[in-house]
Design a protein around this motif. Structure first.
Motif, PDB file in Angstrom:
ATOM      1  N   ALA A  88       0.821  -1.208   0.000  1.00 17.92           N
ATOM      2  CA  ALA A  88       0.000   0.000   0.000  1.00 17.92           C
ATOM      3  C   ALA A  88       0.856   1.260   0.000  1.00 17.92           C
ATOM      4  O   ALA A  88       0.519   2.254  -0.665  1.00 17.92           O
ATOM      5  N   VAL A  89       1.969   1.227   0.751  1.00 17.34           N
ATOM      6  CA  VAL A  89       2.853   2.397   0.775  1.00 17.34           C
ATOM      7  C   VAL A  89       3.432   2.664  -0.613  1.00 17.34           C
ATOM      8  O   VAL A  89       3.465   3.810  -1.096  1.00 17.34           O
ATOM      9  N   GLY A  90       3.913   1.615  -1.279  1.00 19.34           N
ATOM     10  CA  GLY A  90       4.415   1.800  -2.640  1.00 19.34           C
ATOM     11  C   GLY A  90       3.338   2.290  -3.591  1.00 19.34           C
ATOM     12  O   GLY A  90       3.585   3.151  -4.459  1.00 19.34           O
ATOM     13  N   TYR A  91       2.131   1.784  -3.420  1.00 15.90           N
ATOM     14  CA  TYR A  91       1.007   2.202  -4.266  1.00 15.90           C
ATOM     15  C   TYR A  91       0.684   3.688  -4.069  1.00 15.90           C
ATOM     16  O   TYR A  91       0.445   4.426  -5.026  1.00 15.90           O
ATOM     17  N   VAL A  92       0.714   4.155  -2.830  1.00 13.40           N
ATOM     18  CA  VAL A  92       0.425   5.559  -2.549  1.00 13.40           C
ATOM     19  C   VAL A  92       1.478   6.465  -3.181  1.00 13.40           C
ATOM     20  O   VAL A  92       1.153   7.525  -3.734  1.00 13.40           O
ATOM     21  N   PHE A  93       2.737   6.064  -3.128  1.00  6.81           N
ATOM     22  CA  PHE A  93       3.775   6.869  -3.767  1.00  6.81           C
ATOM     23  C   PHE A  93       3.571   6.945  -5.282  1.00  6.81           C
ATOM     24  O   PHE A  93       3.747   8.009  -5.899  1.00  6.81           O
ATOM     25  N   VAL A  94       3.181   5.837  -5.901  1.00  9.11           N
ATOM     26  CA  VAL A  94       2.939   5.830  -7.348  1.00  9.11           C
ATOM     27  C   VAL A  94       1.755   6.719  -7.705  1.00  9.11           C
ATOM     28  O   VAL A  94       1.719   7.345  -8.773  1.00  9.11           O
ATOM     29  N   LEU A  95       0.784   6.821  -6.810  1.00 10.93           N
ATOM     30  CA  LEU A  95      -0.359   7.697  -7.064  1.00 10.93           C
ATOM     31  C   LEU A  95       0.004   9.174  -6.900  1.00 10.93           C
ATOM     32  O   LEU A  95      -0.395  10.018  -7.713  1.00 10.93           O
ATOM     33  N   ALA A  96       0.731   9.490  -5.846  1.00  9.15           N
ATOM     34  CA  ALA A  96       0.914  10.888  -5.473  1.00  9.15           C
ATOM     35  C   ALA A  96       1.977  11.597  -6.287  1.00  9.15           C
ATOM     36  O   ALA A  96       1.786  12.754  -6.703  1.00  9.15           O
ATOM     37  N   VAL A  97       3.115  10.954  -6.521  1.00  8.77           N
ATOM     38  CA  VAL A  97       4.234  11.647  -7.185  1.00  8.77           C
ATOM     39  C   VAL A  97       3.862  12.160  -8.572  1.00  8.77           C
ATOM     40  O   VAL A  97       4.170  13.316  -8.913  1.00  8.77           O
ATOM     41  N   PRO A  98       3.208  11.384  -9.446  1.00  6.03           N
ATOM     42  CA  PRO A  98       2.869  11.939 -10.770  1.00  6.03           C
ATOM     43  C   PRO A  98       1.959  13.167 -10.720  1.00  6.03           C
ATOM     44  O   PRO A  98       1.999  14.008 -11.630  1.00  6.03           O
ATOM     45  N   LEU A  99       1.147  13.290  -9.654  1.00  4.45           N
ATOM     46  CA  LEU A  99       0.245  14.440  -9.591  1.00  4.45           C
ATOM     47  C   LEU A  99       0.993  15.762  -9.450  1.00  4.45           C
ATOM     48  O   LEU A  99       0.422  16.824  -9.720  1.00  4.45           O
ATOM     49  N   ALA A 100       2.243  15.727  -9.033  1.00  7.16           N
ATOM     50  CA  ALA A 100       3.032  16.960  -8.965  1.00  7.16           C
ATOM     51  C   ALA A 100       3.318  17.518 -10.361  1.00  7.16           C
ATOM     52  O   ALA A 100       3.702  18.688 -10.488  1.00  7.16           O
ATOM     53  N   PHE A 101       3.144  16.709 -11.395  1.00 11.86           N
ATOM     54  CA  PHE A 101       3.402  17.143 -12.781  1.00 11.86           C
ATOM     55  C   PHE A 101       2.143  17.027 -13.639  1.00 11.86           C
ATOM     56  O   PHE A 101       2.218  16.884 -14.859  1.00 11.86           O
ATOM     57  N   ARG A 102       0.991  17.087 -12.995  1.00 11.67           N
ATOM     58  CA  ARG A 102      -0.251  16.790 -13.703  1.00 11.67           C
ATOM     59  C   ARG A 102      -0.587  17.820 -14.774  1.00 11.67           C
ATOM     60  O   ARG A 102      -1.165  17.473 -15.813  1.00 11.67           O
ATOM     61  N   ARG A 103      -0.248  19.099 -14.589  1.00 13.79           N
ATOM     62  CA  ARG A 103      -0.553  20.099 -15.614  1.00 13.79           C
ATOM     63  C   ARG A 103       0.445  20.060 -16.761  1.00 13.79           C
ATOM     64  O   ARG A 103       0.110  20.448 -17.880  1.00 13.79           O
ATOM     65  N   ARG A 104       1.677  19.604 -16.468  1.00 11.97           N
ATOM     66  CA  ARG A 104       2.702  19.571 -17.512  1.00 11.97           C
ATOM     67  C   ARG A 104       2.493  18.394 -18.459  1.00 11.97           C
ATOM     68  O   ARG A 104       2.604  18.524 -19.674  1.00 11.97           O
ATOM     69  N   TRP A 105       2.216  17.221 -17.916  1.00 13.05           N
ATOM     70  CA  TRP A 105       1.976  16.034 -18.747  1.00 13.05           C
ATOM     71  C   TRP A 105       0.670  15.370 -18.300  1.00 13.05           C
ATOM     72  O   TRP A 105       0.681  14.295 -17.683  1.00 13.05           O
ATOM     73  N   PRO A 106      -0.476  15.959 -18.579  1.00 17.87           N
ATOM     74  CA  PRO A 106      -1.744  15.434 -18.041  1.00 17.87           C
ATOM     75  C   PRO A 106      -2.093  14.037 -18.538  1.00 17.87           C
ATOM     76  O   PRO A 106      -2.575  13.206 -17.760  1.00 17.87           O
ATOM     77  N   SER A 107      -1.853  13.744 -19.807  1.00 12.62           N
ATOM     78  CA  SER A 107      -2.219  12.430 -20.346  1.00 12.62           C
ATOM     79  C   SER A 107      -1.360  11.332 -19.747  1.00 12.62           C
ATOM     80  O   SER A 107      -1.864  10.249 -19.369  1.00 12.62           O
ATOM     81  N   VAL A 108      -0.057  11.564 -19.644  1.00 12.92           N
ATOM     82  CA  VAL A 108       0.854  10.566 -19.071  1.00 12.92           C
ATOM     83  C   VAL A 108       0.503  10.299 -17.613  1.00 12.92           C
ATOM     84  O   VAL A 108       0.453   9.141 -17.159  1.00 12.92           O
ATOM     85  N   VAL A 109       0.240  11.367 -16.862  1.00 11.15           N
ATOM     86  CA  VAL A 109      -0.115  11.204 -15.452  1.00 11.15           C
ATOM     87  C   VAL A 109      -1.409  10.411 -15.314  1.00 11.15           C
ATOM     88  O   VAL A 109      -1.527   9.528 -14.447  1.00 11.15           O
ATOM     89  N   ALA A 110      -2.389  10.680 -16.153  1.00 11.59           N
ATOM     90  CA  ALA A 110      -3.659   9.957 -16.074  1.00 11.59           C
ATOM     91  C   ALA A 110      -3.471   8.472 -16.362  1.00 11.59           C
ATOM     92  O   ALA A 110      -4.071   7.618 -15.680  1.00 11.59           O
ATOM     93  N   VAL A 111      -2.650   8.120 -17.338  1.00 12.45           N
ATOM     94  CA  VAL A 111      -2.417   6.715 -17.665  1.00 12.45           C
ATOM     95  C   VAL A 111      -1.696   6.000 -16.517  1.00 12.45           C
ATOM     96  O   VAL A 111      -2.066   4.881 -16.112  1.00 12.45           O
ATOM     97  N   VAL A 112      -0.672   6.658 -15.945  1.00 15.42           N
ATOM     98  CA  VAL A 112       0.080   6.041 -14.842  1.00 15.42           C
ATOM     99  C   VAL A 112      -0.823   5.822 -13.636  1.00 15.42           C
ATOM    100  O   VAL A 112      -0.834   4.732 -13.031  1.00 15.42           O
ATOM    101  N   VAL A 113      -1.601   6.836 -13.259  1.00 19.34           N
ATOM    102  CA  VAL A 113      -2.476   6.715 -12.092  1.00 19.34           C
ATOM    103  C   VAL A 113      -3.553   5.658 -12.336  1.00 19.34           C
ATOM    104  O   VAL A 113      -3.881   4.861 -11.438  1.00 19.34           O
ATOM    105  N   SER A 114      -4.091   5.580 -13.532  1.00 20.77           N
ATOM    106  CA  SER A 114      -5.142   4.600 -13.833  1.00 20.77           C
ATOM    107  C   SER A 114      -4.610   3.171 -13.776  1.00 20.77           C
ATOM    108  O   SER A 114      -5.257   2.270 -13.215  1.00 20.77           O
ATOM    109  N   LEU A 115      -3.422   2.951 -14.344  1.00 19.46           N
ATOM    110  CA  LEU A 115      -2.834   1.606 -14.285  1.00 19.46           C
ATOM    111  C   LEU A 115      -2.559   1.201 -12.840  1.00 19.46           C
ATOM    112  O   LEU A 115      -2.810   0.047 -12.449  1.00 19.46           O
ATOM    113  N   ALA A 116      -2.019   2.152 -12.058  1.00 23.32           N
ATOM    114  CA  ALA A 116      -1.757   1.835 -10.653  1.00 23.32           C
ATOM    115  C   ALA A 116      -3.052   1.511  -9.921  1.00 23.32           C
ATOM    116  O   ALA A 116      -3.108   0.577  -9.092  1.00 23.32           O
TER     117      ALA A 116
END
Length: 419
Positions: free
Chosen positions: A46-74
């Motif tokens: 769960a800890v690893g999963y939370v990190f995978v969810l949270a870190v990409p959101l720091a770049f959500r406006r710069r690469w919105p499509s990539v962040v959405a795909v990463v968060v959805s797969l996780a």
């Protein structure tokens, strides 16, 4: 789309940190409660999963499509592997889908990414629902149908989840598109505001330039005419001073009258300039002169030694607008001033005012000569006044000798019908 600001980047980092801390708290509590079994293994996952969810959101406006795909797969993997964390994942999914709709520069890519994620999520839900619904009930004979049927409590729960997910993903999709549209409208409004501000500055500069031209033209008309007249009258008075004192006194009285008139008109102009709204009172406006004042100009020219005749041809079908009248008056004033200056001592002048059914024409001619071939401010002022009145002007030497100024101003049908 507007550029990403530093404040927005900082806000995304803060959002990622807050989601990380909230997800870690949710993971710890879910693991302690034994939501999906073994606490230590589930907590580490769960800890690893939370990190995978949270870190990409720091770049959500710069690469919105990539962040959405990463968060959805996780999120899909976490739900499939039964990771004990159910809150941070839902929030991250909503934010990621919303950001694609709001900040993706390519609208086609934004639509494809969001539709693919939503379709994948519902396909996964239907597969899980079908598998669980077709599992046999414990104790049933092999090959027999499940007595729970297609509407078991679990399937009912899954149907409830489908409805909730439809609202969840539909809301993220709608609000993302709505935010993108509002940002575009705001950017267009800001651009238009900047254009209007630039146009306002240009218009203000043009207004200042036009005011300067108008002031210069009025000062030239007032000062040049009366000072020239006073100079001529003073010369005549000096020549008559010894041999005809009475005539000299009369001429000096004319100088005094011209000086008073000049000062009065200058005061009128200053009153206009000092008024807050740029408009003087009716009794102080510098546009009180009109066609009826032209005979006074002729009398002043005769008194200054330039023989001038004045003729009115036709009867006015209507009174020309005040602006036209004052401009014609100033043109006549400037033309007679130039005649006194340049035509010579033996020249004569003629002023003709013609009224037609649809126009008014003013003609000032003299029999003398032109002193300078270079057009001055006087000619420029006459051309400007004719243009402002909507008319045409002819300035130049005549073929039979002398000089001619002719201005013609058409009258509109509304002005003619007003009479």
């Amino acid at each position: 789309m507007p550029r990403i600001t530093r404040a927005q980047q900082r806000n995304d980092i803060v959002l990622a940190v807050v989601l990380l801390l909230g997800g870690l708290l949710s993971a710890v509590l879910s693991s302690i409660s034994g939501l999906y079994g073994d606490q230590q293994a589930s907590l580490a996952l769960a800890v690893g999963y939370v990190f995978v969810l949270a870190v990409p959101l720091a770049f959500r406006r710069r690469w919105p499509s990539v962040v959405a795909v990463v968060v959805s797969l996780a999120y899909f993997l976490a739900v499939t592997l039964r990771v004990p964390e159910i809150y941070a994942g839902n929030i991250a999914m909503f934010i990621a889908l919303y950001t694609v709709g709001a900040w993706a520069t390519s609208r086609r890519r934004a639509t494809i990414v969001r539709v693919a994620i939503i379709v994948g999520m519902f396909a996964w839900l239907f597969v899980v629902m079908f598998q669980d619904a077709t599992q046999p009930v414990e104790g049933m004979a092999e090959g027999a149908f499940s007595r729970a049927g297609a509407f078991s409590p679990f399937v009912a729960y899954q149907l409830l989840m489908i409805g909730l997910n439809a609202l969840f993903f539909g809301g993220a999709y709608y609000f993302g598109d709505r935010s993108h549209q509002q940002m575009r409208e705001r950017a267009a409004l800001e651009e238009r505001t900047a254009e209007l501000e630039s146009e306002r500055e240009v218009t203000a500069a043009q207004a200042v330039a036009l005011d300067r031209v108008r002031i210069a033209r009025e000062l030239h008309d007032v000062v040049a005419h009366h000072v020239s007249l006073m100079g001529v009258q003073a010369g005549v008075a000096r020549s008559l001073l010894t041999r005809d004192p009475d005539a000299a006194r009369e001429t000096l009285a004319g100088v005094e009258s011209s000086a008073r008139t000049s000062l009065h008109e200058l005061r009128q102009l200053l009153e206009t300039l000092r008024s807050p709204d740029g408009d003087a009172a009716p009794d102080t406006a510098p546009t009180t002169h009109g066609l009826a004042s032209i005979p006074a100009l002729v009398d002043d020219a005769n008194a200054a030694g330039l023989p001038v005749t004045f003729t009115v041809v036709g009867a006015p079908a209507c009174d020309p607008p005040p602006l036209v009248q004052v401009n014609l008056y100033r043109i006549a004033q400037e033309a007679l001033t130039n005649a006194r200056r340049h035509a010579g001592s033996d020249a004569t002048a003629d002023v003709r005012l013609r009224f037609e059914t649809d126009a008014v024409e003013l003609e000032i001619s003299n029999t003398g000569r032109r002193g300078s071939s270079t057009p001055g401010l006087g000619q420029l002022g006459m051309r400007e006044r004719a243009a402002v009145s909507g008319g045409t002007i002819e300035i130049g030497p005549r073929s039979r000798g002398g000089y001619l100024v002719r201005v013609r101003v058409p009258l509109t049908r509304a002005e003619v019908a007003h009479v």
